[in-house]
Scaffold this active site. Structure first.
Site, PDB file in Angstrom:
ATOM      1  CG  HIS A  43      21.373  29.160  53.945  1.00 56.15           C
ATOM      2  ND1 HIS A  43      20.601  28.244  53.977  1.00 56.15           N
ATOM      3  CD2 HIS A  43      22.164  28.907  55.069  1.00 56.15           C
ATOM      4  CE1 HIS A  43      20.752  27.409  55.041  1.00 56.15           C
ATOM      5  NE2 HIS A  43      21.841  27.938  55.746  1.00 56.15           N
ATOM      6  CG  HIS A  71      25.963  24.857  64.497  1.00 56.95           C
ATOM      7  ND1 HIS A  71      26.937  24.359  63.385  1.00 56.95           N
ATOM      8  CD2 HIS A  71      24.994  25.161  63.562  1.00 56.95           C
ATOM      9  CE1 HIS A  71      26.479  24.626  62.138  1.00 56.95           C
ATOM     10  NE2 HIS A  71      25.189  24.887  62.079  1.00 56.95           N
ATOM     11  CD  GLU A  99      24.725  27.275  58.900  1.00 55.51           C
ATOM     12  OE1 GLU A  99      24.351  26.338  59.442  1.00 55.51           O
ATOM     13  OE2 GLU A  99      24.417  27.699  57.651  1.00 55.51           O
ATOM     14  CG  ASP A 115      22.024  29.965  62.053  1.00 54.34           C
ATOM     15  OD1 ASP A 115      23.173  29.550  61.823  1.00 54.34           O
ATOM     16  OD2 ASP A 115      20.899  29.342  61.815  1.00 54.34           O
ATOM     17  CG  HIS A 168      23.546  21.186  59.250  1.00 55.86           C
ATOM     18  ND1 HIS A 168      23.492  21.880  57.955  1.00 55.86           N
ATOM     19  CD2 HIS A 168      23.489  22.203  60.277  1.00 55.86           C
ATOM     20  CE1 HIS A 168      23.353  23.247  58.315  1.00 55.86           C
ATOM     21  NE2 HIS A 168      23.736  23.336  59.875  1.00 55.86           N
ATOM     22  CG  ASP A 177      21.306  24.026  63.134  1.00 57.69           C
ATOM     23  OD1 ASP A 177      20.623  24.939  63.425  1.00 57.69           O
ATOM     24  OD2 ASP A 177      22.190  24.044  62.295  1.00 57.69           O
ATOM     25  CE1 TYR A 215      16.296  24.191  60.730  1.00 56.25           C
ATOM     26  CE2 TYR A 215      17.171  21.976  61.331  1.00 56.25           C
ATOM     27  CZ  TYR A 215      17.135  23.482  61.264  1.00 56.25           C
ATOM     28  OH  TYR A 215      18.268  23.908  61.684  1.00 56.25           O
ATOM     29  CG  HIS A 240      16.849  27.213  63.919  1.00 54.04           C
ATOM     30  ND1 HIS A 240      17.006  28.748  63.458  1.00 54.04           N
ATOM     31  CD2 HIS A 240      17.932  26.875  63.608  1.00 54.04           C
ATOM     32  CE1 HIS A 240      18.173  28.883  63.038  1.00 54.04           C
ATOM     33  NE2 HIS A 240      18.768  27.704  62.920  1.00 54.04           N
TER      34      HIS A 240
HETATM   35 FE1  FEO Z   1      23.539  25.168  60.849  1.00 54.77          FE
HETATM   36 FE2  FEO Z   1      20.832  26.941  62.369  1.00 54.77          FE
HETATM   37  O1  FEO Z   1      22.705  26.852  61.626  1.00 54.77           O
END
Ligand code: FEO
Length: 392
Positions: free
Chosen positions: A24, A78, A80, A82, A145, A164, A191, A224
């Protein structure tokens, strides 16, 4: 990524996205991973899922350890996508009535992402959940976040599943920080600069809370990249430093150029900085991704922006980068603007406005030169570099 037992009864079951190069808008030249974890205790718990496109790989990894239908609980740290994108596939496989533990905002956000009426269990901050021999503690980390973000901590193993936070967009054969070596900090810094910089105050509060609760970590597993097991102190110290906005005596001169005039100015400013003992580098915007530019800015005390004037405006690529920088709210920076122009020369004034809006300490009213810098113009740029250096 193959499933791997990272502690007794705790497995990494996530997937590797080798080919992603744009996340993104963030350049992910080293790919990334979407980490997920399976805890096999009296209850079997899945922590987080992966991007939708990798659902089958996640199920395949889980199946190598247990029958997915035996999963009792899903924890969503989370919402989001992903990390939540595979929830529909997972819930279909394990049973739509299985509980999903999430933060209160997680409940709200997951409900806004998915139409299914799943069996959500919104948790309180610091709530415990016994799953047999192990205890999960949920820590609300609102706005780290996203509003829904939370951590899950396994008390008996001292493992933090940090969503994250502490992540890196990195795909490789390595599982742990010590296997990746010094490179891990480069990915972690980028990051932080792109995802977390603007939440520094909240991160410092969270680190205080962790200290007050006396939580110790043998491992920190983000969603990640690699897991931290050796350099845990180093990454926590780095997060504290970055969150305090501690900067180093160095400068970045960020510019774009049409006919090399603003570029010539940038290089002369860099020379002036360097001659005063300040490490500085010119960064040409169209040769650098904005997510790498903000990474350069993270630790630099001086940020100098240069732009030609085009159609009475700053150059569009400069506006793009300034918009990106502004959103990430860097603090404690000094700044200045410069640029070449033909006949109107608005760019320097417009950049100064943006620097003021970001509360940069502007140490010069800006330098604009018409058309091609002559010897005096280059000298003026060099002196601007020296002036900036002396103010640091
Ligand atoms: Fe905030 Fe890895 O997604």
């Amino acid at each position: 990524m193959q499933p791997l037992e990272i502690a007794k009864g705790i497995y990494s079951v996530g997937v590797t996205d080798w080919n992603i190069r744009d996340f993104h808008g963030y350049s992910t030249y080293a790919g990334t991973t979407y980490n997920a974890f399976l805890i096999v205790d009296e209850k079997i718990v899945l922590i987080d899922t992966v991007k939708k496109e990798f659902s089958e790989q996640l199920l395949g990894n889980i199946s190598k350890i247990v029958d997915p239908g035996k999963i009792d609980i899903v924890v969503s740290n989370h919402s989001e996508m992903d990390h939540s994108g595979s929830l529909p596939r997972i819930m279909h496989e394990i049973g739509e009535d299985k509980p999903i533990y999430c933060s209160k905002m997680g409940f709200k956000n997951l409900s806004s992402h998915f139409t299914q009426k799943w069996n959500y269990h919104p948790v309180e901050n610091q709530e415990d959940l016994s799953i047999g021999k192990k205890t999960l503690t949920f820590l609300e980390t609102r706005m780290l976040h996203w509003p829904d973000s939370m951590f899950t901590y396994v008390r008996e193993d001292k493992i933090l599943f940090s969503s994250d936070a502490f992540g890196q967009h990195y795909a490789g054969a390595e599982t742990f920080d010590d296997q990746l070596g010094d490179e891990v900090m480069l990915h972690a810094r980028k990051y932080f600069a792109n995802i977390l910089m603007l939440y520094g105050v909240k991160i410092l509060k969270l680190l205080d809370t962790i200290g007050e609760l006396g939580l110790e970590f043998d491992m920190i597993c983000p969603d990640h990249g690699v897991f931290w097991r050796k350099n845990i102190g180093q990454i926590i110290d780095a997060y504290a430093k970055w969150s305090r906005r501690d900067s180093e005596k160095k400068a970045v001169v960020i510019y774009d150029t049409m006919w090399h005039s603003t570029e010539t100015m940038a290089e002369a400013i860099v020379s002036g900085l360097a001659d005063e003992g300040v490490p500085a580098k010119p960064v040409h915007i169209r040769s650098s991704h904005r997510s790498d530019i903000i990474t350069e800015i993270l630790e630099a005390r001086a940020v100098i922006i240069g732009s030609p004037t085009l159609n009475n405006q700053m150059f569009p690529s400069v506006a793009d980068v300034l918009t990106y920088i502004k959103g990430l709210k860097p603090k404690n920076k000094i700044g200045a603007a410069f640029g070449s122009y033909g006949w109107s020369g608005e760019a320097v004034r417009l950049i100064n406005k943006e620097l003021e809006a970001m509360k940069f300490d502007i140490i010069d009213s800006g330098l604009k030169l018409q058309y091609v810098p002559d010897e005096d113009g280059i000298k003026a740029c060099y002196e601007l570099g020296r002036k900036i250096a002396r103010s640091m």
